[in-house]
Design an enzyme around this catalytic site. Structure first.
Site, PDB file in Angstrom:
ATOM      1  N   ASP A   1       3.343   1.662   4.954  1.00 32.78           N
ATOM      2  CA  ASP A   1       3.453   0.355   4.315  1.00 32.78           C
ATOM      3  C   ASP A   1       3.339  -0.648   5.492  1.00 32.78           C
ATOM      4  O   ASP A   1       3.438  -0.230   6.552  1.00 32.78           O
ATOM      5  CB  ASP A   1       4.713   0.085   3.598  1.00 32.78           C
ATOM      6  CG  ASP A   1       4.432  -0.814   2.250  1.00 32.78           C
ATOM      7  OD1 ASP A   1       3.454  -1.768   2.444  1.00 32.78           O
ATOM      8  OD2 ASP A   1       5.114  -0.632   1.284  1.00 32.78           O
TER       9      ASP A   1
ATOM     10  N   GLU B   1       8.132  -8.488  -4.326  1.00 37.69           N
ATOM     11  CA  GLU B   1       8.976  -7.621  -3.636  1.00 37.69           C
ATOM     12  C   GLU B   1      10.411  -8.086  -3.464  1.00 37.69           C
ATOM     13  O   GLU B   1      10.962  -8.479  -4.653  1.00 37.69           O
ATOM     14  CB  GLU B   1       8.392  -7.525  -1.979  1.00 37.69           C
ATOM     15  CG  GLU B   1       6.969  -6.806  -2.234  1.00 37.69           C
ATOM     16  CD  GLU B   1       6.424  -6.313  -0.952  1.00 37.69           C
ATOM     17  OE1 GLU B   1       7.115  -5.900  -0.180  1.00 37.69           O
ATOM     18  OE2 GLU B   1       5.265  -6.263  -0.557  1.00 37.69           O
TER      19      GLU B   1
END
Length: 626
Positions: free
Chosen positions: A305, A511
């Site tokens: 990521d 997020e």
């Protein structure tokens, strides 16, 4: 006698041109050769620096064609909101991508790059693209075939901009709605997530061989199953936190989506920021290499990521050499750096030269990356063209999104009893009120990961239909539609409204910014419900990425609809409110009474929801009044 030296020189020149990729025959550039032969031929020609370059992915903001050429960079991405410039057209995107690709093609071996983007609910970074409901809404449809069509449509819109890789689907099983990424999950049960892996053949095409990475043509893109593994199960739903669960729980709840994804030919898998029982996933060799690659026989490439390897340490980047060593040793093949390629390349080069990381690990990574690139046909067709330029936000694509919206709507309450339903609403009424923070706000309707990473408020960022627009379009021409965000008591008394539609919810987020321990409606939502529903018969439409606290207001509300984050096509909301189509959506996750109950999932011992998993009142469509 003089001919022999000339023939010898000619032969040497031919061999030299072949080895160095001149105009003469080079085996890895021949599509008629078997793929394994092409991979072996190309890898035999590559230096260590070229191999490590292929393992590097940079954000477009930090890369140039020269960097692509000089470092043989394997991939470029657009992070959330990383665009050529605001409101860039499909042609602008294509020109940027092709410019970088030409840099790659001018390198010594001419290995083309892959361009990745977070197209997680449509091609959501791109101005005027079709924005579909976020995954939680798609989970409510229980319609894998619809999700497959959405994947195929999204792929064509991505291809319209010259991009060939989507960081989707997120196959997290969200077990706690306090998690800021819960709307990226299809639901709280692995059965829903498993079914919705149909997005993968939608994006990539139907793989003719089970378990083999695949991409079927120029109208398709690479898919990415993320985030391996357990990201939806962290303690208290805190993003990037620790998932505490035994091996059986990990396999039965969080892993099944990866079995399905691999069987369907997913080309890439992204590693999670989170930990499993205290071990960072980006450094977990047992799971990444031992289980994903060896046990499940995943043959595509594993990608980190965004700055994921930096976060192996706390604070992030505090021991970068260790982070590179741990992540590459764990089995990560491509690293999303994304802004400092020289540090990563230099660090990994030293670790290989010092025999800390074996050359076999580098070769495994690069062969996987090249396998995907050859599978894509990237060496034969590296540059984008205008074939799909008309796809961006086309009416056909918006029609599909509208279908997805109406199928995702979940009717939670419809009048006080079945004999006196409020929905479907009459289209012919003298005067109706549309109120609430989310009634006329396309940014709120789309949520995070829309044009920017965190999403935006307002109607000027892209093109679409708000809930207010949709209601106005749906009702009879004789019906007066009055819009007031937060009407006063006097305003309500002085107007004789037939009924009100109140749209409230939560603002956009993505997020960690979305982690929320109380899950209350954003202000002034509760006051709007109390004021309007206390004075007028009302339908409340909740626009949110997850269930929110609604129990205190439920008795005031005549009808209640969970609209999730529907995207740009708000007309789908009106389609079911007014009975052009029936409500069919089912809750993809449990609707709690209070946040103190969390985490709470169907099957738990003390399961006491406001509305249980799978709940949803169905209605029948009605004919328009003549």
């Amino acid at each position: 006698m003089t001919k022999k030296p000339v023939l010898l020189v000619g032969l040497l020149l031919f061999l030299s041109l072949g080895v160095h990729g001149g105009d003469q025959y080079v085996k890895y550039k021949d599509p008629k050769q078997p793929m394994n032969m092409r991979i072996r031929d190309l890898m035999a020609r590559m230096t260590l620096s070229e191999k490590i370059g292929q393992m590097t992915q940079l954000d477009r903001a930090y890369v140039t064609p020269d960097i692509m050429r000089n470092y043989s960079i394997g991939s470029v991405l657009s992070g959330g909101g990383s665009v050529p410039f605001p409101k860039a057209t499909a042609q602008d995107w294509m020109d940027m991508v092709n410019g970088l690709q030409n840099g790659s093609l001018s390198s010594r071996l001419g290995i083309p790059m892959i361009y990745g983007i977070d197209a997680v609910h449509g091609h959501n970074n791109v101005y005027q693209a079709t924005i579909f409901p976020h995954n939680v809404g798609l989970g409510a449809t229980r319609d894998p075939e619809l999700v497959k069509r959405i994947g195929a449509t999204t792929a064509r819109e991505i291809r319209a901009t010259g991009i060939n890789y989507a960081f989707a689907p997120c196959i997290a099983v969200c077990r706690d709605p306090r998690w800021g990424r819960c709307y990226e999950s299809y639901g709280e049960q692995p059965s829903i997530v498993n079914a919705m892996t149909e997005l993968i053949p939608g994006l990539q095409g139907d793989s003719p061989r089970k378990g083999v990475p695949y991409m079927g043509g120029k109208d398709k893109v690479l898919a990415c199953a993320k985030h391996f593994v357990g990201d939806g199960g962290t303690v208290n739903g805190i993003n990037e936190n620790n998932t505490v669960i035994d091996w059986h729980g990990l396999l039965s709840i969080h892993m099944p989506g990866y079995y399905r994804a691999i069987i369907k030919g997913v080309s890439t898998v992204m590693i999670s920021y989170s930990s499993w029982n205290g071990v960072k996933m980006h450094a977990n060799r047992d799971l990444v290499t031992g289980f994903l690659k060896n046990r499940l026989r995943f043959r595509g490439f594993v990608i980190s990521d965004w700055q994921g390897i930096d976060r192996i340490t706390d604070p992030p980047h505090s021991n970068y050499t260790y982070s590179v060593q741990a992540s590459i040793s764990a089995g990560i093949d491509m690293v999303m750096v994304p802004d400092n390629h020289t540090e990563f390349i230099d660090t990994l080069t030293k670790l290989v030269n010092d025999n800390v990381i074996p050359m076999s690990r580098i070769n495994d990574a690069v062969s996987r990356i090249l396998r995907v690139k050859f599978t894509m046909g990237l060496f034969e067709s590296p540059l984008a063209d205008q074939t799909f330029s008309a796809e961006i936000g086309s009416q056909a694509n918006r029609n599909l999104a509208r279908e997805a919206v109406r199928k995702s709507m979940v009717l939670l309450k419809n009048g006080e009893n079945a004999d006196d339903p409020m929905i479907p609403l009459p289209k012919k009424a003298p005067k109706i009120l549309v109120a609430g923070t989310h009634a006329h706000n396309l940014g709120y309707q789309c949520g995070g990961w829309t044009l920017t990473w965190q999403g935006d408020s307002g109607n000027n960022h892209t093109t679409g239909t708000t809930i207010l627009n949709a209601i106005t379009n749906a009702v009879d021409l004789s019906t007066e539609v009055v819009h007031s965000l937060n009407p006063s008591a006097d305003f309500l008394k002085s107007n004789n409204f037939s009924y009100a539609i109140v749209a409230v919810g939560e603002p956009p987020y993505a997020e960690t910014a979305g982690d929320n321990m109380n899950l209350t409606l954003s202000e002034p939502g509760p006051d709007i419900i109390s004021n309007v529903c206390g004075a007028v018969k009302c339908v409340v439409v909740v626009v949110s990425g997850r269930p929110l606290v609604i129990e205190p207001y439920i008795d005031q509300i005549n009808a209640l609809v969970a609209a999730w984050l529907p995207g740009t096509e708000g007309q789908g909301v009106a389609d079911v409110l007014f009975g052009d189509y029936g409500f069919t959506g089912k809750l993809p996750r449990t609707w709690f009474k209070t946040a103190d109950q969390l985490p709470m999932n169907v099957g738990d011992l003390h399961y006491d929801p406001l509305f249980p998993f799978g709940f949803g009142i169905t209605t029948q469509p009605v004919r328009d009044e003549e």
